[in-house]
Scaffold this motif. Structure first.
Motif, PDB file in Angstrom:
ATOM      1  N   LEU A   8       0.833  -1.194   0.000  1.00  0.00           N
ATOM      2  CA  LEU A   8       0.000   0.000   0.000  1.00  0.00           C
ATOM      3  C   LEU A   8       0.876   1.255   0.000  1.00  0.00           C
ATOM      4  O   LEU A   8       1.935   1.268   0.610  1.00  0.00           O
ATOM      5  CB  LEU A   8      -0.895   0.014   1.240  1.00  0.00           C
ATOM      6  N   PHE A   9       0.409   2.307  -0.665  1.00  0.00           N
ATOM      7  CA  PHE A   9       1.178   3.565  -0.750  1.00  0.00           C
ATOM      8  C   PHE A   9       2.589   3.263  -1.281  1.00  0.00           C
ATOM      9  O   PHE A   9       3.586   3.662  -0.708  1.00  0.00           O
ATOM     10  CB  PHE A   9       1.267   4.251   0.621  1.00  0.00           C
ATOM     11  N   ALA A  10       2.643   2.570  -2.388  1.00  0.00           N
ATOM     12  CA  ALA A  10       3.882   1.927  -2.835  1.00  0.00           C
ATOM     13  C   ALA A  10       4.922   2.894  -3.365  1.00  0.00           C
ATOM     14  O   ALA A  10       6.090   2.512  -3.497  1.00  0.00           O
ATOM     15  CB  ALA A  10       3.558   0.879  -3.895  1.00  0.00           C
ATOM     16  N   GLY A  11       4.533   4.140  -3.704  1.00  0.00           N
ATOM     17  CA  GLY A  11       5.507   5.107  -4.184  1.00  0.00           C
ATOM     18  C   GLY A  11       6.260   4.609  -5.399  1.00  0.00           C
ATOM     19  O   GLY A  11       5.749   3.802  -6.181  1.00  0.00           O
ATOM     20  N   PRO A  12       7.507   5.025  -5.558  1.00  0.00           N
ATOM     21  CA  PRO A  12       8.268   4.633  -6.746  1.00  0.00           C
ATOM     22  C   PRO A  12       8.863   3.234  -6.678  1.00  0.00           C
ATOM     23  O   PRO A  12       9.519   2.803  -7.617  1.00  0.00           O
ATOM     24  CB  PRO A  12       9.377   5.686  -6.807  1.00  0.00           C
ATOM     25  N   GLY A  13       8.659   2.533  -5.547  1.00  0.00           N
ATOM     26  CA  GLY A  13       9.046   1.126  -5.545  1.00  0.00           C
ATOM     27  C   GLY A  13      10.080   0.695  -4.541  1.00  0.00           C
ATOM     28  O   GLY A  13      10.617  -0.408  -4.651  1.00  0.00           O
TER      29      GLY A  13
END
Length: 329
Positions: A8-13
């Motif tokens: 969740l809320f993974a952003g750029p990885g």
């Protein structure tokens, strides 16, 4: 047990890369189009959307949960809205343990309330009869009381859970970054990952300390082509130039935030040097030098990311003795 994370809320990885380093597949949910562009360029499994619009039933193959909710309202560099309602959020978590569902307290803004979303997913997975086998959550240190309340709820639901504040340089990151983490395993005990590197202490040589641990990594180790430099930060200055922090390149970086592009670099004679490129800032955050940063607001993407170096240790702590899945999430 095959391990497959939904992030969740993974952003750029960052967390996904850390999971990959342990051989564990994951799929990240991210709403920001710029971070999604970076993820897709990096060929990370991605669902572009709002975590509030999904739940465990949408990802039936995922049996582990990870996430780093937005930190801006809890961070000391932010406005403090999250810190102001910390007690209310802790109480909401405690009440969720008894009710089996979570509700945000009245008057709490939407961004702050996102810190409760992982618990919604955990409770819904349990209600479906397939509780997550492993949970990994990370946030700024101010959120630790919320994670402690989470841990109590999880323990009441049959999990082993542990939480604490970790120093990222003790896991090989060339940066002093402190994060509140929560780790949980269903029906099994769990412990925080053991440090692999010595803690950074200003003025203490990195060769000093526990000989069983590696020396902390310095900026010069991560950016060897830069040559000697001093980094000058505005963090914590209150606007007073006299209070600007300084670190030489043979020390770890300051905490990398979305304002990393403001970090000044000077040579040994005090002459201004070019500021960090996106690739260099990413390296200080634990990403590969060739990571395909894409879209706008790249400094913010980097600052918001979970460092893959730390994520690897966290995922290994909950999934290291479970069999990684070879299937896609």
């Amino acid at each position: 047990m095959h391990v497959q994370f939904v992030d969740l809320f993974a952003g750029p990885g960052g967390l996904d890369l850390g999971a990959q380093l342990t051989g564990t597949p994951s799929l990240g949910i991210e709403w920001d189009a710029n971070a999604v562009a970076t993820r897709l360029a990096a060929r990370l499994a991605t669902r572009h959307g709002d975590v509030r619009h999904y739940g465990p039933s949408d990802f039936p193959d995922a049996n582990a949960l990870a996430g780093g909710p937005p930190c801006q309202t809890f961070s000391w560099t932010g406005g403090g809205a999250g810190r102001a309602v910390l007690d209310q959020l802790v109480q909401a978590v405690k009440e969720a343990g008894a009710a089996g569902r979570i509700a945000a307290p009245a008057g709490v803004d939407e961004r702050t309330a996102l810190v409760l979303e992982p618990l919604r997913w955990i409770l819904e997975a349990a209600a479906l009869g397939r509780p997550y086998e492993a949970v990994v959550l990370e946030q700024v240190p101010a959120v630790l009381p919320i994670w402690e309340a989470y841990a109590a709820v999880l323990e009441g639901a049959g999990y082993g859970a542990v939480c604490g504040v970790l120093a990222a340089e003790q896991y090989g990151l060339p940066q002093t970054r402190r994060r509140a983490v929560l780790l949980a395993r269903y029906g099994a005990s769990v412990a925080l990952p053991a440090p692999t590197h010595r803690p950074y202490r200003r003025g203490v040589p990195r060769a000093a300390g526990d000989p069983s641990l590696k020396p902390w990594a310095a900026m010069a180790d991560a950016l060897p082509d830069r040559g000697p430099f001093t980094a000058i930060s505005n963090y914590g200055t209150g606007g007073d130039p006299k209070n600007r922090g300084r670190r030489d390149c043979d020390e770890p970086a300051f905490t990398v935030t979305g304002k990393i592009s403001r970090l000044r670099l000077v040579d040994p004679d005090g002459r201004e040097l070019p500021r960090l490129t996106a690739a260099e800032a990413g390296v200080l955050q634990g990403f590969p030098a060739d990571y395909p940063w894409t879209g706008r607001d790249i400094p913010q993407q980097i600052g918001n990311a979970c460092p893959p170096t730390l994520a690897r240790a966290l995922v290994a702590a909950v999934a290291g003795d479970l069999q990684p899945s070879t299937a896609a999430v």
